[in-house]
Design an enzyme around this catalytic site. Sequence first.
Site, short mmCIF file in Angstrom:
data_model
loop_
_atom_site.label_atom_id
_atom_site.label_comp_id
_atom_site.label_asym_id
_atom_site.label_seq_id
_atom_site.Cartn_x
_atom_site.Cartn_y
_atom_site.Cartn_z
N ASP A 256 0.88 -1.17 0.00
CA ASP A 256 0.00 0.00 0.00
C ASP A 256 0.92 1.23 0.00
OD1 ASP A 256 -2.35 1.61 0.43
OD2 ASP A 256 -1.73 1.79 2.53
N LEU A 257 0.43 2.37 -0.42
CA LEU A 257 1.29 3.57 -0.50
C LEU A 257 1.12 4.49 0.72
CD1 LEU A 257 3.24 5.36 -2.18
CD2 LEU A 257 1.22 6.37 -3.25
N ASP A 258 -0.09 5.08 0.84
CA ASP A 258 -0.35 6.06 1.89
C ASP A 258 -0.33 5.38 3.27
OD1 ASP A 258 -0.79 8.25 0.09
OD2 ASP A 258 -2.75 7.42 -0.38
N THR B 87 1.03 10.55 3.63
CA THR B 87 0.29 11.60 2.93
C THR B 87 -1.00 11.97 3.67
OG1 THR B 87 -0.52 9.79 1.63
CG2 THR B 87 1.08 11.21 0.57
N LYS C 164 -8.78 6.74 5.97
CA LYS C 164 -7.58 6.00 5.57
C LYS C 164 -7.94 4.74 4.79
CE LYS C 164 -4.43 7.93 8.89
NZ LYS C 164 -3.63 7.77 10.10
N ARG D 262 -11.58 8.28 -2.81
CA ARG D 262 -11.84 9.72 -2.75
C ARG D 262 -13.34 10.02 -2.60
NH1 ARG D 262 -9.59 12.66 -7.80
NH2 ARG D 262 -7.85 11.35 -7.20
N SER E 248 -2.41 0.42 -4.40
CA SER E 248 -2.94 1.59 -3.70
C SER E 248 -4.31 2.01 -4.24
CB SER E 248 -1.96 2.75 -3.87
OG SER E 248 -2.54 3.96 -3.45
N ALA E 249 -5.13 2.57 -3.36
CA ALA E 249 -6.43 3.10 -3.78
C ALA E 249 -6.30 4.47 -4.45
CB ALA E 249 -7.34 3.24 -2.56
N ASN F 236 -3.41 9.20 -7.37
CA ASN F 236 -2.26 10.11 -7.43
C ASN F 236 -0.94 9.41 -7.15
OD1 ASN F 236 -3.65 12.70 -7.88
ND2 ASN F 236 -4.56 12.29 -5.88
N LYS G 189 -10.87 -1.51 -1.74
CA LYS G 189 -10.58 -2.36 -0.60
C LYS G 189 -11.75 -2.25 0.38
CE LYS G 189 -5.71 -1.08 -1.10
NZ LYS G 189 -4.56 -0.35 -0.53
N GLU H 141 0.14 -3.26 4.69
CA GLU H 141 -1.04 -2.38 4.78
C GLU H 141 -1.16 -1.71 6.13
OE1 GLU H 141 -3.71 -0.92 3.88
OE2 GLU H 141 -3.88 -1.47 1.78
N ASP H 142 -1.62 -0.45 6.13
CA ASP H 142 -1.86 0.25 7.40
C ASP H 142 -3.34 0.39 7.72
OD1 ASP H 142 -2.25 2.16 5.30
OD2 ASP H 142 -2.23 3.74 6.81
C1 BG6 Z 1 -5.69 5.96 -0.12
C2 BG6 Z 1 -5.74 6.85 1.10
O1 BG6 Z 1 -4.39 5.46 -0.28
O2 BG6 Z 1 -6.04 6.68 -1.29
C3 BG6 Z 1 -7.11 7.48 1.21
O3 BG6 Z 1 -5.47 6.09 2.26
C4 BG6 Z 1 -7.45 8.21 -0.08
O4 BG6 Z 1 -7.16 8.36 2.31
C5 BG6 Z 1 -7.36 7.24 -1.26
O5 BG6 Z 1 -8.77 8.75 -0.02
C6 BG6 Z 1 -7.65 7.90 -2.60
O6 BG6 Z 1 -6.64 8.82 -2.87
P1 BG6 Z 1 -6.65 9.85 -4.09
O7 BG6 Z 1 -5.21 10.33 -4.13
O8 BG6 Z 1 -7.01 9.09 -5.33
O9 BG6 Z 1 -7.62 10.92 -3.77
MG MG Z 2 -2.81 3.15 3.51
#
Ligand code: BG6
Ligand code: MG
Length: 215
Positions: free
Chosen positions: A9-11, A17, A45, A49, A114-115, A118, A145, A169-170
């Site tokens: 996972d990224l964030d 972030t 988290k 979006r 990642s979800a 960005n 997820k 994953e967090d």
């Molecule tokens: C996840 C974050 O990685 O990405 C969420 O944990 C976030 O908080 C989701 O809403 C979507 O991100 P983005 O960058 O597409 O708005």
């Molecule tokens: Mg995460």
Amino acid sequence: MNVKACIFDLDGVIVDTAVYHFKSWKRLADELGINFTEHDNERLKGVSRMRSLEIILEIGNVTKTEAEQQELAARKNTWYTEMISKMKPEEVLPGAREFLELVRNAGIKTALGSASKNSGIILEKTNLTKYFDVIIDGNHVTKAKPDPEVFLKGAEAVQAQPTDCVVFEDAIAGIEAGLAGGMKVVGIGKPEILNKANLVVSGLDKMDLNKLNTL
Ligand code: BG6
Ligand code: MG
């Protein structure tokens, strides 16, 4: 186990972030007259979006049309991308770059799962793109997820069986996604919250090949 691929996972795992998400959602909530706190931010988290926006509107008991919701989410994303476009390599979480190097040197494939839509810009600004064999993010999946789609696509892209993959994953929804995909899952955070994971560590700086292979 004989680990063939690690899916990250990224964030919250590779970079933090959450603070940028919070600042930009907070700005939007303020404009809408909604009291949105850091505590509420925990609920966002791992969440997409549009679902994040729904949660904020629910908190404020505010109703918006589908078109208005699209415009609000786009506005938040403009502020968010302004912030992440200034990210620096120093913002990579402790041990993340080192662990990515370690597993790659051990011949293990690496994927991002990642979800976020960005992820490309975040990996570019932090100089991490080169550490991933494949990047699967919010632009490649239709199911959020805890659906395992993002991780199954990652496994498939690196030609690994799900049972040979370890997910990092967090978020609880992310841990559930990894387990639903038939993978082993390492939780990044607090054991009392991430108790469904096969192993929980406070960060990738606490991971090594020994812990990976004993999963
Ligand atoms: C996840 C974050 O990685 O990405 C969420 O944990 C976030 O908080 C989701 O809403 C979507 O991100 P983005 O960058 O597409 O708005
Ligand atoms: Mg995460």
